[in-house]
Design an enzyme around this catalytic site. Structure first.
Site, PDB file in Angstrom:
ATOM      1  N   HIS A  61       9.997   2.287   2.919  1.00 15.83           N
ATOM      2  CA  HIS A  61       8.904   2.253   1.096  1.00 15.83           C
ATOM      3  C   HIS A  61      10.569   2.244  -0.284  1.00 15.83           C
ATOM      4  O   HIS A  61      11.037   3.202   0.004  1.00 15.83           O
ATOM      5  CB  HIS A  61       8.360   3.636   0.980  1.00 15.83           C
ATOM      6  CG  HIS A  61       7.150   3.575   1.876  1.00 15.83           C
ATOM      7  ND1 HIS A  61       6.515   4.563   2.165  1.00 15.83           N
ATOM      8  CD2 HIS A  61       6.518   2.552   2.854  1.00 15.83           C
ATOM      9  CE1 HIS A  61       5.985   4.408   2.962  1.00 15.83           C
ATOM     10  NE2 HIS A  61       5.590   3.125   3.256  1.00 15.83           N
ATOM     11  N   LYS A  70      15.249  10.584  -3.598  1.00 16.75           N
ATOM     12  CA  LYS A  70      14.069  12.239  -3.307  1.00 16.75           C
ATOM     13  C   LYS A  70      15.900  12.780  -2.007  1.00 16.75           C
ATOM     14  O   LYS A  70      16.143  12.427  -1.736  1.00 16.75           O
ATOM     15  CB  LYS A  70      13.233  10.973  -2.253  1.00 16.75           C
ATOM     16  CG  LYS A  70      12.200  10.083  -2.139  1.00 16.75           C
ATOM     17  CD  LYS A  70      11.691   8.998  -1.771  1.00 16.75           C
ATOM     18  CE  LYS A  70      11.037   7.877  -2.000  1.00 16.75           C
ATOM     19  NZ  LYS A  70       9.892   7.497  -1.053  1.00 16.75           N
ATOM     20  N   TYR A 130       8.505  16.104  -0.293  1.00 16.19           N
ATOM     21  CA  TYR A 130      10.011  16.018  -0.494  1.00 16.19           C
ATOM     22  C   TYR A 130       9.824  16.010  -2.416  1.00 16.19           C
ATOM     23  O   TYR A 130       8.766  15.316  -2.672  1.00 16.19           O
ATOM     24  CB  TYR A 130      10.527  13.869  -0.217  1.00 16.19           C
ATOM     25  CG  TYR A 130       9.200  13.360   0.091  1.00 16.19           C
ATOM     26  CD1 TYR A 130       8.850  12.183  -1.929  1.00 16.19           C
ATOM     27  CD2 TYR A 130       8.064  13.736   0.837  1.00 16.19           C
ATOM     28  CE1 TYR A 130       8.294  11.155  -0.943  1.00 16.19           C
ATOM     29  CE2 TYR A 130       6.769  12.446   0.545  1.00 16.19           C
ATOM     30  CZ  TYR A 130       6.811  12.133   0.003  1.00 16.19           C
ATOM     31  OH  TYR A 130       5.698  10.983   0.235  1.00 16.19           O
ATOM     32  N   ASP A 168       2.941  -0.666   6.637  1.00 10.97           N
ATOM     33  CA  ASP A 168       3.920  -0.914   6.976  1.00 10.97           C
ATOM     34  C   ASP A 168       4.384  -1.780   7.712  1.00 10.97           C
ATOM     35  O   ASP A 168       5.283  -2.150   8.262  1.00 10.97           O
ATOM     36  CB  ASP A 168       4.241   0.319   7.207  1.00 10.97           C
ATOM     37  CG  ASP A 168       4.817   2.192   6.261  1.00 10.97           C
ATOM     38  OD1 ASP A 168       4.863   1.271   4.989  1.00 10.97           O
ATOM     39  OD2 ASP A 168       4.652   2.726   6.534  1.00 10.97           O
TER      40      ASP A 168
END
Length: 181
Positions: A61, A70, A130, A168
């Site tokens: 992503h 991140k 995250y 995905d």
């Protein structure tokens, strides 16, 4: 904190100082002053938590526009975590780095803006946390194909049939993604 550079400039493996005894352990997972001293002067705006069973593959992503940096870690279980350089101006465009993150090794991984990110869970009941530098914007989210042969990520899939979301499964090839300048 021990900072380990990766083969591609930008992503970093971070090993926090862990203080343990027979009661357990203590560590700082985020301290703005310590991270700034290590060259990571970051402003986080969002924390996320994902829980998955073994074999779940989430990724690859990225947001464009509105790229996210991140800081990722695992607090239960284990993952193989991957970042792919999507900066067309980079000499490392399309290359990837991967690292195993686990509750046991307590490592963290910094994935800077301009990279696609994803992970494969290696254990049941994996909790993945995250911090993000930019808020989630679903209208700007894209997926790079996790299995694009042009990228060639060496996922540790021995005996694992990856479980993917519909989004995905429809990730685009590197040649088709809306990459960064």
């Amino acid at each position: 904190m021990n900072v380990i550079e990766c083969d591609i400039p930008g992503p970093l493996i971070l090993e926090p100082k862990v203080f343990g005894d027979d009661r357990g352990f203590f560590m700082e997972s985020w301290n703005a002053a310590v991270f700034a001293k290590a060259g990571l002067d970051l402003g986080f705006v969002q924390d996320n938590h994902s829980h998955s069973q073994k074999g779940v593959l989430r990724g690859m992503h990225f947001q464009n526009p509105g790229a996210q940096g991140k800081l990722v870690r695992v607090v239960n279980g284990a993952v193989f975590d991957v970042a792919v350089d999507l900066r067309r101006s980079s000499p490392h465009f399309g290359q990837w780095v991967g690292v195993e993150l686990s509750a046991a090794n307590k490592r963290m991984f910094w994935v800077p803006e301009g990279f696609a990110h994803g992970f494969l869970t290696l254990a049941d009941d994996t909790d993945f946390l995250y911090k993000c530098t930019t808020p989630y914007a679903p209208q700007n989210e894209h997926s790079l194909a996790w299995d694009d042969p042009a990228v060639g990520i060496a996922w540790p899939l021995e005996g694992i049939e990856p479980q993917l979301s519909a989004k995905d499964r429809e990730g685009l090839a590197l040649s088709e993604v809306e990459a960064f300048a």
